[in-house]
Design a protein around this motif. Structure first.
Motif, short mmCIF file in Angstrom:
data_model
loop_
_atom_site.label_atom_id
_atom_site.label_comp_id
_atom_site.label_asym_id
_atom_site.label_seq_id
_atom_site.Cartn_x
_atom_site.Cartn_y
_atom_site.Cartn_z
N ALA A 27 9.23 -24.63 60.68
CA ALA A 27 9.97 -23.37 60.74
C ALA A 27 11.00 -23.23 59.62
N THR A 28 11.33 -24.34 58.94
CA THR A 28 12.32 -24.32 57.85
C THR A 28 11.81 -25.24 56.73
N ALA A 29 10.97 -24.71 55.88
CA ALA A 29 10.26 -25.56 54.90
C ALA A 29 11.20 -26.30 53.95
N GLY A 30 12.28 -25.66 53.49
CA GLY A 30 13.24 -26.33 52.62
C GLY A 30 12.58 -26.92 51.39
N ASN A 31 12.78 -28.22 51.17
CA ASN A 31 12.12 -28.80 49.99
C ASN A 31 10.77 -29.43 50.31
N GLY A 32 10.27 -29.18 51.50
CA GLY A 32 8.87 -29.48 51.79
C GLY A 32 8.56 -30.86 52.36
N VAL A 33 9.59 -31.65 52.63
CA VAL A 33 9.32 -33.01 53.14
C VAL A 33 8.57 -32.95 54.48
N ASP A 34 9.06 -32.09 55.38
CA ASP A 34 8.41 -32.00 56.69
C ASP A 34 7.05 -31.32 56.60
N THR A 35 6.92 -30.35 55.71
CA THR A 35 5.62 -29.67 55.56
C THR A 35 4.55 -30.68 55.12
N PHE A 51 7.50 -21.83 57.08
CA PHE A 51 8.34 -20.64 56.87
C PHE A 51 9.59 -20.99 56.08
N ASP A 52 10.01 -20.07 55.23
CA ASP A 52 11.36 -20.14 54.66
C ASP A 52 11.69 -18.75 54.11
N ILE A 53 13.00 -18.41 54.13
CA ILE A 53 13.39 -17.10 53.60
C ILE A 53 13.72 -17.18 52.12
N GLN A 54 13.72 -18.40 51.54
CA GLN A 54 14.05 -18.54 50.11
C GLN A 54 12.79 -18.88 49.31
N GLU A 55 12.54 -18.08 48.29
CA GLU A 55 11.38 -18.32 47.42
C GLU A 55 11.46 -19.72 46.80
N ASN A 80 9.07 -15.67 54.96
CA ASN A 80 9.53 -14.85 56.08
C ASN A 80 10.49 -15.63 56.94
N SER A 81 11.28 -14.92 57.69
CA SER A 81 12.14 -15.60 58.67
C SER A 81 11.27 -16.16 59.79
N HIS A 82 11.70 -17.30 60.30
CA HIS A 82 10.98 -17.86 61.46
C HIS A 82 11.15 -16.97 62.69
N ALA A 83 12.07 -15.99 62.62
CA ALA A 83 12.20 -15.04 63.73
C ALA A 83 10.91 -14.23 63.90
N GLY A 105 20.45 -25.45 59.08
CA GLY A 105 21.46 -25.61 58.04
C GLY A 105 21.04 -24.95 56.74
N TYR A 106 21.41 -25.56 55.61
CA TYR A 106 21.11 -24.98 54.29
C TYR A 106 20.22 -25.91 53.48
N LEU A 107 19.60 -25.34 52.46
CA LEU A 107 18.72 -26.11 51.58
C LEU A 107 19.57 -27.01 50.68
C1 SAM Z 1 17.93 -28.00 55.97
S1 SAM Z 1 16.81 -26.98 55.09
C2 SAM Z 1 15.23 -27.56 55.60
C3 SAM Z 1 14.82 -28.89 55.02
C4 SAM Z 1 13.31 -29.15 55.14
N1 SAM Z 1 12.85 -29.27 56.49
C5 SAM Z 1 12.83 -30.31 54.30
O1 SAM Z 1 12.01 -31.11 54.75
O2 SAM Z 1 13.24 -30.38 53.17
C6 SAM Z 1 16.96 -25.43 55.94
C7 SAM Z 1 16.06 -24.34 55.37
O3 SAM Z 1 16.04 -23.25 56.29
C8 SAM Z 1 15.85 -22.08 55.55
N2 SAM Z 1 16.17 -20.91 56.39
C9 SAM Z 1 17.37 -20.33 56.63
N3 SAM Z 1 17.23 -19.29 57.46
C10 SAM Z 1 15.89 -19.20 57.75
C11 SAM Z 1 15.11 -18.32 58.55
N4 SAM Z 1 15.67 -17.33 59.25
N5 SAM Z 1 13.77 -18.52 58.60
C12 SAM Z 1 13.18 -19.53 57.92
N6 SAM Z 1 13.88 -20.41 57.14
C13 SAM Z 1 15.21 -20.23 57.06
C14 SAM Z 1 16.75 -22.25 54.35
O4 SAM Z 1 16.37 -21.39 53.30
C15 SAM Z 1 16.54 -23.75 54.04
O5 SAM Z 1 15.58 -23.92 53.05
#
Ligand code: SAM
Length: 194
Positions: A27-35, A51-55, A80-83, A105-107
Motif C-alpha cells: 500500500a506504500t511502495a516507497g523505495n520498493g523494498v517491500d514490493t 501503490f504510492d502517490i509520489q511518482e 494512486n492513493s491507497h484510499a 510516514g514519509y519516503l
Molecule cells: C515509509 S515510505 C514506504 C517505504 C516502503 N515500504 C519501502 O519499502 O521502501 C511511505 C510511502 O507512503 C507514500 N504515501 C503517502 N501517502 C500515501 C497514500 N495516500 N497512498 C499511497 N502511498 C502514500 C509516500 O509517498 C511514501 O513513499
C-alpha cells in the motif's frame, strides 16, 4: 544475534503465510523494498499491486525491481492513493488477498511533508482487511517521530481497538527501550470472515 528488525519481522510473518501465485498488496511502495520482497514471495504466477502517490517512489520501485528481479511482470504499479484500493482492485478481489503491507510516514530521502495521513490511511486499512482471505495478514509499520506521526498512530490504534477478536488476531512488535521514537509493527491476521 538480536531480535529481528520490525521490517524483517513483517517479512517473516508474510513469508509464513503467502504462497506462490497469490495476489498481495504493497500500500506504500516507497523505495520498493517491500514490493520486491512481495514479488519474490508470490513468484511469476502471482500479482503484486503497489501503490504510492509520489511518482518518484514508483520510479525507485521500478528500478529496484528491474535490478533484483529482471523481467518481472507480476507487479502492477499504481500512481494512486491507497484510499482507492477497493475501487482499483474491485469487488472481485474481496476475500482473496494473501497479504497487505503498509509502511506509514514519509519516503526516506524525499520531501518530509508528503506523509501518510489518517483520513486516507484508515479507509485504506479497512479496505485492506476486507480484501484479505482467511489466514491472510495485514502489516502496518508505524512511525511517531515526525510531525503528524503520533496523531496517525493514535488513529490507527483507535481503529484497531474496534476489530472483532473473533474475526481478527492483532499483534504488536515493538522495541521498548530504544530511544528517539523507534518505529514499531502491528500485524493483523484474519481468522474468519465474520
Ligand atoms: C515509509 S515510505 C514506504 C517505504 C516502503 N515500504 C519501502 O519499502 O521502501 C511511505 C510511502 O507512503 C507514500 N504515501 C503517502 N501517502 C500515501 C497514500 N495516500 N497512498 C499511497 N502511498 C502514500 C509516500 O509517498 C511514501 O513513499
Amino acid at each position: 544475534m538480536g531480535f529481528l528488525s520490525i521490517l524483517s519481522f513483517a517479512h517473516k510473518l508474510i513469508e509464513e503465510r503467502v504462497t506462490p501465485g497469490e495476489t498481495v498488496i504493497d500500500a506504500t511502495a516507497g523505495n520498493g523494498v517491500d514490493t520486491v520482497f512481495l514479488a519474490k514471495c508470490v513468484g511469476p504466477q502471482g500479482t503484486v499491486h503497489a501503490f504510492d502517490i509520489q511518482e518518484q517512489a514508483l520510479l525507485l520501485t521500478e528500478q529496484r525491481l528491474a535490478k533484483e528481479i529482471p523481467g518481472c511482470t507480476s507487479v502492477q504499479l499504481h500512481l494512486n492513493s491507497h484510499a482507492l484500493l477497493k475501487e482499483i482492485l474491485t469487488e472481485a478481489a474481496r476475500g482473496t488477498v494473501g497479504a497487505v503491507m503498509f509502511n506509514l510516514g514519509y519516503l526516506p530521502g524525499a520531501d518530509q511533508h508528503t506523509i501518510t495521513k489518517p483520513e486516507s490511511t484508515l479507509p485504506a486499512l479497512q479496505a485492506a482487511l476486507d480484501m484479505l482471505r482467511v489466514g491472510g495478514i495485514l502489516t502496518i509499520a508505524l512511525y511517531t517521530g515526525h510531525e503528524g506521526g503520533g496523531h496517525e498512530a493514535e488513529a490507527v490504534h483507535e481503529w484497531l481497538g474496534q476489530l472483532s477478536q473473533k474475526q481478527y488476531q492483532v499483534l504488536e512488535y515493538r522495541f521498548l527501550n530504544r530511544s528517539n521514537n523507534p518505529p514499531y509493527l502491528i500485524a493483523v491476521e484474519k481468522r474468519q470472515t465474520s
